[in-house]
Design a protein around this motif. Structure first.
Motif, PDB file in Angstrom:
ATOM      1  N   UNK A   1      58.455  36.011  14.817  1.00  0.00           N
ATOM      2  CA  UNK A   1      59.070  35.467  13.604  1.00  0.00           C
ATOM      3  C   UNK A   1      58.171  35.730  12.395  1.00  0.00           C
ATOM      4  N   UNK A   2      56.863  35.537  12.564  1.00  0.00           N
ATOM      5  CA  UNK A   2      55.926  35.805  11.481  1.00  0.00           C
ATOM      6  C   UNK A   2      55.928  37.285  11.099  1.00  0.00           C
ATOM      7  N   UNK A   3      55.993  38.164  12.113  1.00  0.00           N
ATOM      8  CA  UNK A   3      56.050  39.602  11.841  1.00  0.00           C
ATOM      9  C   UNK A   3      57.313  39.955  11.063  1.00  0.00           C
ATOM     10  N   UNK A   4      58.430  39.360  11.459  1.00  0.00           N
ATOM     11  CA  UNK A   4      59.683  39.626  10.751  1.00  0.00           C
ATOM     12  C   UNK A   4      59.648  39.113   9.318  1.00  0.00           C
ATOM     13  N   UNK A   5      59.045  37.946   9.114  1.00  0.00           N
ATOM     14  CA  UNK A   5      58.932  37.410   7.757  1.00  0.00           C
ATOM     15  C   UNK A   5      58.075  38.329   6.892  1.00  0.00           C
TER      16      UNK A   5
ATOM     17  N   UNK B   1      57.808  42.881   2.923  1.00  0.00           N
ATOM     18  CA  UNK B   1      57.465  44.276   2.663  1.00  0.00           C
ATOM     19  C   UNK B   1      58.698  45.089   2.271  1.00  0.00           C
ATOM     20  N   UNK B   2      59.817  44.825   2.904  1.00  0.00           N
ATOM     21  CA  UNK B   2      61.033  45.602   2.644  1.00  0.00           C
ATOM     22  C   UNK B   2      61.521  45.395   1.215  1.00  0.00           C
ATOM     23  N   UNK B   3      61.321  44.223   0.679  1.00  0.00           N
ATOM     24  CA  UNK B   3      61.799  43.959  -0.674  1.00  0.00           C
ATOM     25  C   UNK B   3      60.819  44.435  -1.745  1.00  0.00           C
ATOM     26  N   UNK B   4      59.647  44.922  -1.363  1.00  0.00           N
ATOM     27  CA  UNK B   4      58.677  45.403  -2.351  1.00  0.00           C
ATOM     28  C   UNK B   4      59.078  46.789  -2.840  1.00  0.00           C
TER      29      UNK B   4
ATOM     30  N   UNK C   1      55.286  30.866  21.905  1.00  0.00           N
ATOM     31  CA  UNK C   1      54.230  31.456  21.084  1.00  0.00           C
ATOM     32  C   UNK C   1      54.568  32.897  20.710  1.00  0.00           C
ATOM     33  N   UNK C   2      55.087  33.666  21.669  1.00  0.00           N
ATOM     34  CA  UNK C   2      55.471  35.048  21.383  1.00  0.00           C
ATOM     35  C   UNK C   2      56.566  35.097  20.320  1.00  0.00           C
ATOM     36  N   UNK C   3      57.532  34.199  20.419  1.00  0.00           N
ATOM     37  CA  UNK C   3      58.622  34.181  19.453  1.00  0.00           C
ATOM     38  C   UNK C   3      58.133  33.755  18.066  1.00  0.00           C
ATOM     39  N   UNK C   4      57.159  32.852  18.012  1.00  0.00           N
ATOM     40  CA  UNK C   4      56.589  32.460  16.721  1.00  0.00           C
ATOM     41  C   UNK C   4      55.885  33.637  16.067  1.00  0.00           C
ATOM     42  N   UNK C   5      55.130  34.394  16.871  1.00  0.00           N
ATOM     43  CA  UNK C   5      54.453  35.576  16.342  1.00  0.00           C
ATOM     44  C   UNK C   5      55.468  36.607  15.863  1.00  0.00           C
TER      45      UNK C   5
END
Length: 91
Positions: free
Chosen positions: A52-56, A61-64, A46-50
Motif C-alpha cells: 500500500x505504501x509503495x502504491x501511494x 510519482x505518477x502525478x509529478x 505487513x506485506x499488504x501495508x508495504x
C-alpha cells in the motif's frame, strides 16, 4: 465387594484422567494451528501495508511532471518543439 467397588472407582478415575489428557492435547493442537495461522496472517498484513505504501508513493510519482515528461519521451516518443533528438545506431 469393596475390592470390586474400588476397582470400578479406580477405572472410572483412570477413564476421566485419560479423557482430560486427550482433550488437553487436542486443544493444544488447535491452539498451535491458530497461532500459526495468526502469524501467517500478520505477515500478510505487513506485506499488504508495504504494498500500500509503495502504491501511494507510485501514485505521487505518477502525478509529478517529471514522470509525465519521462513517460512521454520514452514510451510515446514525444518531444518538445524544436528539440533535436539524436539516436545512436552505431552498435
Amino acid at each position: 465387594m469393596k475390592k470390586n467397588k474400588k476397582f470400578y472407582q479406580n477405572l472410572l478415575i483412570l477413564g476421566i484422567a485419560l479423557y482430560v489428557i486427550f482433550v488437553l492435547v487436542d486443544q493444544q493442537k488447535t491452539l498451535n494451528q491458530y497461532t500459526a495461522n495468526s502469524d501467517e496472517l500478520s505477515s500478510q498484513i505487513e506485506e499488504q501495508k508495504e504494498y500500500k505504501e509503495e502504491l501511494a508513493k507510485k501514485k505521487d510519482d505518477v502525478t509529478s511532471l517529471d514522470y509525465i515528461e519521462q513517460t512521454a519521451r520514452e514510451k510515446l516518443d514525444m518531444y518538445y518543439p524544436n528539440e533535436r533528438v539524436y539516436v545512436d545506431r552505431g552498435m
